[in-house]
Design a protein around this motif. Structure first.
Motif, PDB file in Angstrom:
ATOM      1  N   LYS A  40       0.912  -1.032   0.023  1.00  0.00           N
ATOM      2  CA  LYS A  40      -0.110  -0.074  -0.101  1.00  0.00           C
ATOM      3  C   LYS A  40       0.871   1.284   0.057  1.00  0.00           C
ATOM      4  N   PRO A  41       0.754   1.907  -0.802  1.00  0.00           N
ATOM      5  CA  PRO A  41      -0.135   2.186  -1.959  1.00  0.00           C
ATOM      6  C   PRO A  41       0.078   1.139  -3.063  1.00  0.00           C
ATOM      7  N   THR A  48      -6.209   9.674  -2.211  1.00  0.00           N
ATOM      8  CA  THR A  48      -6.909   9.256  -0.842  1.00  0.00           C
ATOM      9  C   THR A  48      -7.411  10.334  -0.165  1.00  0.00           C
ATOM     10  N   GLN A  50      -7.984  10.040   3.425  1.00  0.00           N
ATOM     11  CA  GLN A  50      -7.346   9.803   4.729  1.00  0.00           C
ATOM     12  C   GLN A  50      -5.995  10.485   5.007  1.00  0.00           C
ATOM     13  N   TYR A  53      -2.411   8.112   7.132  1.00  0.00           N
ATOM     14  CA  TYR A  53      -2.236   6.655   5.950  1.00  0.00           C
ATOM     15  C   TYR A  53      -0.932   5.833   6.305  1.00  0.00           C
ATOM     16  N   TYR A  54      -1.357   4.602   6.041  1.00  0.00           N
ATOM     17  CA  TYR A  54      -0.349   3.668   6.280  1.00  0.00           C
ATOM     18  C   TYR A  54       0.406   3.284   5.124  1.00  0.00           C
ATOM     19  N   LYS A 100       2.942   4.262   9.590  1.00  0.00           N
ATOM     20  CA  LYS A 100       2.070   5.550   9.415  1.00  0.00           C
ATOM     21  C   LYS A 100       2.526   6.663   9.139  1.00  0.00           C
ATOM     22  N   ILE A 128       1.151  10.400  -3.625  1.00  0.00           N
ATOM     23  CA  ILE A 128      -0.117  10.062  -2.865  1.00  0.00           C
ATOM     24  C   ILE A 128      -0.646  11.639  -2.687  1.00  0.00           C
ATOM     25  N   LEU A 130      -3.726  13.960  -1.304  1.00  0.00           N
ATOM     26  CA  LEU A 130      -4.719  13.758  -0.259  1.00  0.00           C
ATOM     27  C   LEU A 130      -6.078  14.846  -0.837  1.00  0.00           C
TER      28      LEU A 130
ATOM     29  N   ASN B 206      -8.574   5.586  13.315  1.00  0.00           N
ATOM     30  CA  ASN B 206      -7.856   4.937  12.282  1.00  0.00           C
ATOM     31  C   ASN B 206      -7.219   3.479  12.440  1.00  0.00           C
TER      32      ASN B 206
END
Lengths: 151, 479
Positions: A40-41, A48, A50, A53-54, A100, A128, A130, B206
């Motif tokens: 991930k991603p 995303t 979120q 994010y992880y 994270k 990524i 947001l 989360n």
């Protein structure tokens, strides 16, 4: 006979091209390299909603994985600090990694650096974005939207 | 001659009346009971001096308590709230969820769907019910009162979602872990029922599931390790309150006569026929059909019943003729465990089902239960290995032939323990399993307590493989 040999030579060259392309072409569906596979991603460019994010992946035991973000003002990548801790992890026996990060609005250019026990260093980058209030937000969390508009 | 006949008739009538009263009381005391019926019989029992006994039987169990999820997860966007069984918060939301689940009565269409659709439903908004084990459809239906389509063999998890924007109707997804199948049920009920529950809840955080992190698919670099996509991966360091435990002491002699009688009656024994003995391993009651022993194993008290013959055990209390026998077995077993806990006053611990309730093996049915305290599972140990709180075996006729229950009390201790991070725990389990056994499949990871050498240790439990082997990783420090 000569024609046959020429044709064979041409075919061999053509095949070698095809094979070499297959060997070195990046798999568009997989983010990673020979040291780390990013789970991930799932793609090099993603969006995303979120903020928290992880980034996750799998590598070999002992590989040190660190996460950086591009800073356009200094034109450099800075090591991320999350909740007061540097975003650096050493993979254990399972090789699983999860880090994270907090995304900033807009595009986040993230660099994932690996340092293997044999001294090999690899770097890969993902983008990524947001989107705080994207269309996907409205579709996926109508409750929040209702709350936001006081309905 | 006439007088003798009249006397005989009168005696016979009196006997018949007495028998009917006893049978009436017995039949009512053996069923789950609810509402007005329960009050009536309780009042009646009190009036005839049987209040305590009947209360023990009636107040025990309802089907929705037996077939209840181990955890309930509210998802809104990527944020989640987890309610674990055995907590007040769980109890406050479970009743409402059950009423939504009953909407399965209004199923208009059902179909098998790929796992990707299940996980997609998990990630948007809805209520995820994790049962921890698989229940045969008939068992699930009987316990919850929720009818399901016949195509579904077992139920392991359920998602109630409002994610069908086309119809805005409630959609129910069912996961059959045993068969590896996913089902989608469309209903005619408004999705608002779920949305309301989700919007009323506070405290979303989360917390990812394994599928979101990509850990539910094979790794290509290392040895295969796969985590069930539904497993919650709490990557934050967790704190668990320290607890202390005290084993139940005194055995049968610590119980009053009424409780001894009640305990014996649970195993079809009576004080008048059973003889009490003591040996080096503990005290026991021996009757014609079995032995009930109270002993201590590794600092924890254990109640154990063994039927004299495998073909003749304790019969079911509510055998529903021609119905789902596995439900009756489960219900009986669960009720007995609750009753034993009440007798030994360890009833501040809740139970959840720890073994699949799907099909019997060639010897009969096995039911295992685990304890949960304030939402955290508690495991006793036997020779260093985690063991289930209650193990029951029934023969193929549904008679109880073996029963074992660990008995202890838990109370809040001082301070907190930091339990290991999920990835640290996975690495330790990965190393412990070694390189021969592959691939490694992790079913669940959660905080737990482990009773070890007269202490209750805060741990992280990792449940692996198809036989549900539990690995506990102890806390690294306390505060």
């Amino acid at each position: 006979m000569k024609r046959f040999l020429k044709a064979l030579l041409c075919l061999t060259i053509a095949f070698s091209f095809v094979i070499s392309f297959n060997c070195f072409a990046a798999d568009p569906g997989m983010v990673g390299n020979s040291v780390i596979k990013i789970k991930k991603p799932e793609t090099y460019t993603s969006t995303t909603s979120q903020k928290e994010y992880y980034i996750s992946g799998v590598t070999s035991s002992g590989v040190v994985v660190s996460v950086y973000r591009y800073n356009p003002f200094t034109n450099s990548f800075n090591l991320l600090y999350v909740d007061g801790k540097a975003a650096v992890q050493t993979a254990g026996a399972s090789g699983l990694i999860a880090q994270k990060i907090y995304l900033t609005d807009g595009n986040n250019k993230i660099r994932i650096r690996t340092y293997s026990p044999d001294g090999t260093v690899t770097i890969l980058e993902v983008n990524i974005t947001l989107n705080v209030l994207s269309l996907s937000d409205i579709q996926s969390s109508p409750i929040d939207i209702r709350k936001a508009i006081g309905a | 001659m006439n007088k003798r006949t009249e006397l005989l008739k009168s005696t016979l009538l009196a006997l018949l009346v007495a028998t009917s009263v006893v049978l009436f009381a017995n039949s009512w005391s053996g069923r789950p009971g609810s509402g007005e019926n329960e009050n009536l019989i309780t009042q009646f029992a009190s009036a005839v001096g049987l209040g305590g006994f009947l209360n023990n039987e009636i107040s025990l169990t309802s089907g929705t308590d037996v077939i209840s999820p181990v955890s309930i997860i509210y998802t809104s966007g990527a944020k989640r709230i987890i309610f674990n069984k055995g907590t007040d918060m769980y109890n406050s939301v479970y009743g409402n969820i059950l009423s939504v689940l009953l909407c399965a009565e209004n199923v208009t269409h059902n179909e098998k769907v790929p796992s990707s659709e299940w996980y997609s439903a998990q990630k948007t908004q809805g209520i995820y019910l994790n049962y921890g084990v698989s229940f045969k459809r008939g068992v699930f239906e009987k316990g919850t009162g929720c009818p399901l389509p016949e195509e579904i063999k077992n139920v392991s998890a359920v998602i109630l979602t409002s994610n069908d924007s086309a119809t805005n109707k409630l959609v129910i997804y069912i996961y059959d872990y045993t068969e590896g199948e996913f089902y989608k049920l469309l209903t005619s009920v408004s999705a608002r029922t779920v949305e309301k529950l989700l919007s009323d809840a506070d405290g979303y955080t989360n917390i990812p599931i394994a599928e979101e992190l990509g850990f539910s698919t094979d790794s290509e670099i290392n040895r295969q390790i796969v985590i069930d996509g539904n497993a919650v991966i709490n990557l934050e360091q967790q704190k668990l309150q320290n607890i202390s435990f005290k084993s139940v002491s005194g055995g049968f002699s610590a119980l009053d006569n009424r409780n001894v009688n009640f305990l014996l009656s649970l195993f079809d024994m009576s004080k008048s026929s059973a003889k009490q003995y003591a040996d080096i391993d503990g005290t026991m009651y021996i009757d014609t059909y079995g032995t009930l022993r109270f002993s201590e194993k590794e600092s924890v008290s254990v109640l154990e019943f063994n039927a004299a013959k495998e073909t003749h055990g304790v019969s079911l209390e509510n055998n529903s003729q021609g119905g789902e026998i596995f439900y009756d077995i489960l219900y009986t077993g669960y009720s007995k465990a609750r009753a034993v806990s009440e007798i030994f006053e360890t009833d501040n611990l809740s139970f959840y089902i720890a073994s699949n309730i799907t099909t019997p093996d060639e010897n009969g049915y096995t039911v295992q239960l685990d304890y949960v305290s304030e939402g955290v599972p508690v495991f006793a140990t036997e020779e260093g290995t985690e063991t289930h709180a209650v193990t029951m075996k029934f023969n193929l006729s549904g008679e109880l032939i073996y029963y074992r229950q660990y008995l202890f009390e838990l109370s809040p201790g001082n301070g907190y323990s930091n339990i290991p991070g999920v990835l640290d725990a996975i690495n330790l389990v990965y190393s412990a399993i070694g390189t021969n056994e592959e691939p490694i499949h992790i079913k669940d990871i959660s905080a737990c307590y482990k009773l070890n050498e007269a202490k209750a240790e805060a741990c992280l439990c990792v449940i692996t493989g198809k036989n549900d082997k539990i690995y506990t990783i102890p806390s690294n420090n306390t505060e």
